[in-house]
Design an enzyme around this catalytic site. Structure first.
Site, mmCIF file in Angstrom:
data_model
loop_
_atom_site.group_PDB
_atom_site.id
_atom_site.type_symbol
_atom_site.label_atom_id
_atom_site.label_comp_id
_atom_site.label_asym_id
_atom_site.label_seq_id
_atom_site.Cartn_x
_atom_site.Cartn_y
_atom_site.Cartn_z
ATOM 1 N N GLY A 148 41.570 44.748 23.211
ATOM 2 C CA GLY A 148 40.621 44.284 22.208
ATOM 3 C C GLY A 148 40.897 44.936 20.861
ATOM 4 O O GLY A 148 41.552 45.980 20.781
ATOM 5 N N CYS A 149 40.365 44.327 19.824
ATOM 6 C CA CYS A 149 40.606 44.850 18.473
ATOM 7 C C CYS A 149 39.974 46.226 18.294
ATOM 8 O O CYS A 149 40.633 47.174 17.854
ATOM 9 C CB CYS A 149 40.098 43.869 17.424
ATOM 10 S SG CYS A 149 38.416 43.282 17.708
ATOM 11 N N TYR A 150 38.713 46.356 18.667
ATOM 12 C CA TYR A 150 38.055 47.660 18.543
ATOM 13 C C TYR A 150 38.731 48.720 19.423
ATOM 14 O O TYR A 150 38.992 49.831 18.954
ATOM 15 C CB TYR A 150 36.582 47.559 18.933
ATOM 16 C CG TYR A 150 35.666 46.893 17.945
ATOM 17 C CD1 TYR A 150 35.543 47.354 16.644
ATOM 18 C CD2 TYR A 150 34.867 45.825 18.325
ATOM 19 C CE1 TYR A 150 34.658 46.758 15.752
ATOM 20 C CE2 TYR A 150 33.978 45.224 17.442
ATOM 21 C CZ TYR A 150 33.870 45.691 16.151
ATOM 22 O OH TYR A 150 32.990 45.109 15.284
#
Lengths: 345, 345, 345, 345
Positions: A148-150
């Protein structure tokens, strides 16, 4: 090498097209969309005129597997979980950009995603593709679950510390801020221009599905790690994530030691840039690029470390890291096709 | 009642003009500026045409004291410290919007502001004007030190908790985000449009001068309170502050009890709005108004409380709270002239 | 005086609430919505907490007519055309903010709106409410068609010229730019944050329904006026309209004469501000206010005049002008409740 | 081939670095700055860490001429006029990005730039580098005057029409809108974030120095062309220019004929994209790329043509076109190093 992009009309798909169009070792054979097939990608993205005129095709597993060596599935969670097993069955390798194959524990998936988890056998097989910290040789992997990006921003910031210093993992607080493209292309009220411009929002408080993803990786790195606090904010900008991370250190360390640790840990990682002591990155400084910039600070007043990391959520946080993983899967230098300077200003 | 605005060409001064122009009980006698006097306020702020055509005057203590009952000094730190004592000497009451009279300990001031502190006698006399938590009757105050924008947001969020629950004050982390108007009107590279648009920055890491201000108030409220962690980010928007606050609670509490505590604490405070459980404010929802909106969440997984507070940094964080303090100083209902609905969208 | 707001959950409705909440002569009796009735306005607009807790009611003509003297219908085109006649039938006066009653010629309406025009008798009766240039005494009007946002900005800019100077009306070109709130509250792809931020769009080229509205008024003012060119652009900002207008003047005039004409024409109009020669307004300078700012330039090289006008599309371009019209309808001073200073920055 | 970049710390210089860093046929030997030399480019642009660590050097003509085949002078108007002749004297070829060598008539330069024009001999020699419409073989050129950002957008939009259709050149009106990066990197009040965000400004009314540049080229293309009207607006976005152009056509033409003309005119121009009839470009759709997108509309009601063109002001409007010119100067395919897909969203 031949690739197919499935979910080409989302932002992740579009960014894959932008990056792969210049990749010297890959030919993108086809774009696929579950909803908008029939026309050209230019109907969906006019900015691609003259760049790519490919037709959008329906999703046919057989066809994809026959035409390509690798499929990127930039499809939403809940779609990938059904699509990817079919593709694997047909023998094609897959890099999945959704959250569906990241969590090893199906109960966690079901608790945070409110959706049925994929088959455990496939979950077991999937390699979590945090490209700088792969724990296996992906040259043989069939399926990579792209992070995921986070989690990408947070974990790159935390890795050296959590692995090597006697920090208190329960003290970890990650205050994350994202640009709005992270919420996808679908027009919904919360990201309507007028509701979002000149505005700052906090969302999914205590409920963000990236929480267990971060916790899973941290507890793989440090046996004391358990739950953490993770919060997410929508910032009025298009791209970019910043995570501001706070960690207690039980015993005092020096800022110098901290910097040394990070410089040493990332010395072979082109895409992780440790910023000079006392300077801090802004999100625009990685815009359009695959870089993750990191800064560190140690607060003697509170015995707390602050880590700041920034990425472009659509590049290092999605399509860029997917291509980096592809390069590793196929034994290509990881920089190939990704040597994009940030677009600044 | 007659007032003078000193430092009328800064954003704080302009906001005082906007608010006081509609205040039924106050006549603003004069605007003063150290640099741009001689012309009309309209030369400096064309948006004021037809609203106010007042001349900008030089700063003459005698004249101000003679013409007005109260001076607002919206002058920078370092300027107020010299100006305010002179005004007080002439018998006029003062509400100062700078940081110069907020810290009781001159050594703290000198350590964080890198500037000489004002005279201790005046520091002692100055009332810290967090309007909802005044610890004295300001109807007799000569000098009110108007709180900083960040401390206002953070302290309104923390007050009931720090005063009434067995939290661990050392665990307090305040992750603050501000719109760019907080940095003032002066054109400098960091806030040049092209460098700030579509960009998120962290700044003054471990060095922000509002840190000791927050700590001073917290330790007045709770004898266990000492140092805290406070970080500040620049968000690409004009107005608005959000503070996301994290606090450990040694023993478990319920979300219900938390909400009750806050609702009870602020039941007589028009300008503090407790948001419905499970909903969270965005900064635009207080834009142009004197409200501070608060949300609460208790995380059972980590025994940590999250508080979210938002204000308009130029209103509740500066000019609005100053007028609220003026109303209290002069025995006027605190809402007078401040009953501004947020400008949304 | 008692008013009802119909269509309270759109941006026009919300702005009416903001303005009328401070209007000393009006009590807003009720809010109505065709879709979201049943809850409080705060469910739809959290920023109104403590400002207004009114319930959203369904639209009942009888009830509205019984409770109020005046209804504001801030409903979409196509809805107003059906709703307003019913309200009028019940004897209540109406100010309609849609485009449905502005065009006197039903064929024009049907050609540009692709929708059936209202009854001609009502069209005939409706007064076009360009508040500075009303051609009738509205104290007896039953129905005011509140002007469109673009026509307001353009016509205020053009009026003195078209009425009094020998310009060539066929040469009029209006290049208009608007903030995104003009497109309404509904989340659609073109105004999705990510598609609109840092982006400039042209839209409805040669098709904007405000074209015949502008032409109708101009030809009422000048018998030579016929078709004009009018273009519209979406600017990445929330509020504000700027129209840049170009007109050929067959014979040379002087800039001085031009300024005199405008100053004289608007000398009794509080809400129209002629900017000092050589200075030009920006949209933010009227943000949140009912002002229309005008600048003029005469180009001797081309014998062409340029007019620049700015308004806040939600205030002078919608709710503010509606309240101004209400004031006039009820014989109240036009400034009442509208004396709002622009919110700057 | 070896190049030097002079004025490397401005936005034009930075964009040259970004583009040339991936150009397969060029080695950038050195960066030069008149003010900030001594440190690394990373001190000035942290986003370049790991991309380029080159030192910033002072400007030595001898050294530059000795080390490089070509100098890009991305220096301000008034600086280039002095610097370029010196470089030419040392035998190096130059592409100048300022306005100093674009106007053939020194009186025009002096009237619009308020500055002394360069030597007429050099002005005569300089080739105006509108890359799609070069009127000479630049393989022998010593000096190319790279066009202004606005003229590039406007002239690409106008060329086929002005060259081939019986339009009335005196009727040309160009309403231009730019992102703020066009104003340069220097922090000044008009482009201070808080003054520019959520705001639209018109500036340099009737005074923009790109006016005579456009007129000069048009009159070279069409002997009837003389003065035009050109206006410029600052839009709250970082990059992008849109020009909306209005032209009267004395006799009626068809939209089809118009499209054919444009398609034919630009059929060999990779960087000019004619948009499908009825669709219009937005500035973001060329962000970061060297494309110029064009749309056309013919209004039968007014016998007026509208042309819409968009570019990225820093790429096609500056550094990108400069590299395109370099490619032509050195006989390289014009796409080399410029095959950048727009960064969208």
């Amino acid at each position: 090498m031949k690739a197919a992009i499935v979910g080409a009309t989302g932002y992740g798909g579009a960014e894959l097209i932008r990056i792969l169009q210049q990749h010297p070792e890959v030919t993108v054979q086809s774009y696929h969309s579950s909803s908008q097939w029939g026309g050209s990608i230019v109907d969906s993205y006019p900015h691609m005129q003259a760049v790519s005129g490919k037709e959008l095709k329906a999703i046919s597993h057989e066809q994809i597997a026959q035409d390509a060596d690798l499929a990127f599935t930039a499809t939403p969670s809940g779609v990938s979980s059904k699509l990817v097993p079919e593709l694997l069955k047909h023998g094609i390798r897959v890099i999945d950009l959704s959250g569906d194959f990241r969590l090893k524990d199906p109960r966690q998936y079901e608790a945070w995603y409110n959706s049925k988890a994929p088959d455990e056998v496939i979950l077991e097989e999937a390699v979590y593709g945090l490209a700088e910290w792969l724990d296996t040789d992906v040259r043989n992997a069939q399926l990579i679950a792209n992070p995921g990006c986070y989690p990408t921003a947070a974990l790159l910031g935390l890795a050296p510390l959590v692995k090597h210093l006697p920090i208190d993992p329960a003290s970890i607080i990650i205050d994350a801020k994202t640009g709005v493209s992270g919420a996808g292309r679908k027009a919904v009220p919360v990201t309507h221009y007028t509701e979002m411009n000149d505005n700052l929002k906090i969302y999914k408080v205590l409920e963000h599905q990236h929480t267990p993803e971060i916790e899973q990786v941290l507890s793989g790195w440090n046996s004391n790690a358990g739950t953490i606090t993770f919060s997410t904010h929508l910032v009025p900008m298009t791209r970019g994530i910043m995570t501001t991370i706070y960690i207690d250190v039980p015993e005092s360390i020096t800022a110098e030691k901290l910097f040394e640790l990070y410089q040493e840990s990332y010395k072979d990682c082109y895409f992780v840039r440790i910023r000079k002591k006392g300077t801090y990155p802004s999100t625009k400084e990685v815009y359009g690029s695959n870089f993750c910039d990191l800064s560190l600070a140690y607060d003697e007043r509170t015995n707390r470390i602050m880590i700041v990391s920034v990425i472009d959520n659509l590049v290092k946080g999605a399509a860029g890291q997917a291509v980096q993983n592809m390069n590793r899967m196929f034994g290509i230098d990881e920089k190939t096709g990704l040597d994009l300077a940030p677009v600044y200003p």
